[in-house]
Motif scaffolding. Sequence first.
Motif, PDB file in Angstrom:
ATOM      1  N   LYS A  67      -0.059   5.712   0.768  1.00  0.00           N
ATOM      2  CA  LYS A  67       1.332   5.284   0.580  1.00  0.00           C
ATOM      3  C   LYS A  67       2.037   6.056  -0.531  1.00  0.00           C
ATOM      4  O   LYS A  67       3.171   5.762  -0.852  1.00  0.00           O
ATOM      5  N   GLU A  79       8.758   8.026   6.962  1.00  0.00           N
ATOM      6  CA  GLU A  79       8.540   7.654   8.362  1.00  0.00           C
ATOM      7  C   GLU A  79       7.061   7.426   8.648  1.00  0.00           C
ATOM      8  O   GLU A  79       6.699   6.491   9.369  1.00  0.00           O
ATOM      9  N   SER A 131       6.095   4.096   7.114  1.00  0.00           N
ATOM     10  CA  SER A 131       6.703   2.998   7.874  1.00  0.00           C
ATOM     11  C   SER A 131       5.994   2.783   9.203  1.00  0.00           C
ATOM     12  O   SER A 131       5.815   1.645   9.631  1.00  0.00           O
ATOM     13  N   ASN A 132       5.604   3.859   9.868  1.00  0.00           N
ATOM     14  CA  ASN A 132       4.899   3.735  11.147  1.00  0.00           C
ATOM     15  C   ASN A 132       3.504   3.151  10.967  1.00  0.00           C
ATOM     16  O   ASN A 132       3.038   2.372  11.797  1.00  0.00           O
ATOM     17  N   PHE A 163       2.351   1.230   8.319  1.00  0.00           N
ATOM     18  CA  PHE A 163       2.281  -0.085   7.669  1.00  0.00           C
ATOM     19  C   PHE A 163       3.409  -1.024   8.083  1.00  0.00           C
ATOM     20  O   PHE A 163       3.530  -2.113   7.562  1.00  0.00           O
ATOM     21  N   HIS A 164       4.277  -0.583   8.963  1.00  0.00           N
ATOM     22  CA  HIS A 164       5.370  -1.381   9.520  1.00  0.00           C
ATOM     23  C   HIS A 164       6.375  -1.861   8.477  1.00  0.00           C
ATOM     24  O   HIS A 164       7.082  -2.825   8.691  1.00  0.00           O
ATOM     25  N   LYS A 165       6.428  -1.217   7.340  1.00  0.00           N
ATOM     26  CA  LYS A 165       7.479  -1.485   6.362  1.00  0.00           C
ATOM     27  C   LYS A 165       7.532  -0.326   5.378  1.00  0.00           C
ATOM     28  O   LYS A 165       6.669   0.535   5.365  1.00  0.00           O
ATOM     29  N   ASN A 166       8.559  -0.338   4.569  1.00  0.00           N
ATOM     30  CA  ASN A 166       8.776   0.769   3.637  1.00  0.00           C
ATOM     31  C   ASN A 166       7.960   0.534   2.367  1.00  0.00           C
ATOM     32  O   ASN A 166       8.442  -0.067   1.416  1.00  0.00           O
TER      33      ASN A 166
END
Length: 176
Positions: free
Chosen positions: A73, A121, A124-125, A127-130
């Motif tokens: 991350k 991106e 986000s892809n 972990f489905h969040k920023n």
Amino acid sequence: MAEMNTTAPNGRHCGKRTRSNKKSTRVDMTPMVDLGFLLITFFMLTTTLAQPKTMDLLMPRSDGDPMSLAASKALTVILGPQGRIAWYEGIGDDPSRPPQVNYTSFANHNGIRDIIIRKKEAVSNAFHKNDLMVLIKADKQARYENVVDIMDEMLINQVDRYAIVDIHPKEEAYFK
């Protein structure tokens, strides 16, 4: 003040009826200029000048444990001299797996903005969040302008989590 010229024209007056005298006018602009300067002075003195803009910084608490950060991350950005930027994915604290350092600049195409967008991106892809965390490090020869530019990039790309941290001596060698 306005002034009227009343001198008689030089001409013949042979007993005939004289024509009406044409009088010339001359307008003195001095009072108008004085009034203009008074108004300019008045508005300059009564106007509020641009207020300095400050940015709120959230400083970490010193009494707790440091927050853990997954390397997947994280994006580390190192600001160097002459607007050069070194970057790598992750934190770079694992000596068994040294980071793969790449170089870029603040260019519009293929610059640091494109790298931040791609990493954001990818996080986000996955972990489905920023959850992207950008670690910003500045070399001693980096300009203050570059620090402001990278902070602007964080704002433009809507990166909510970033930190300005100290640079390690091994990272200073990336620009030598």
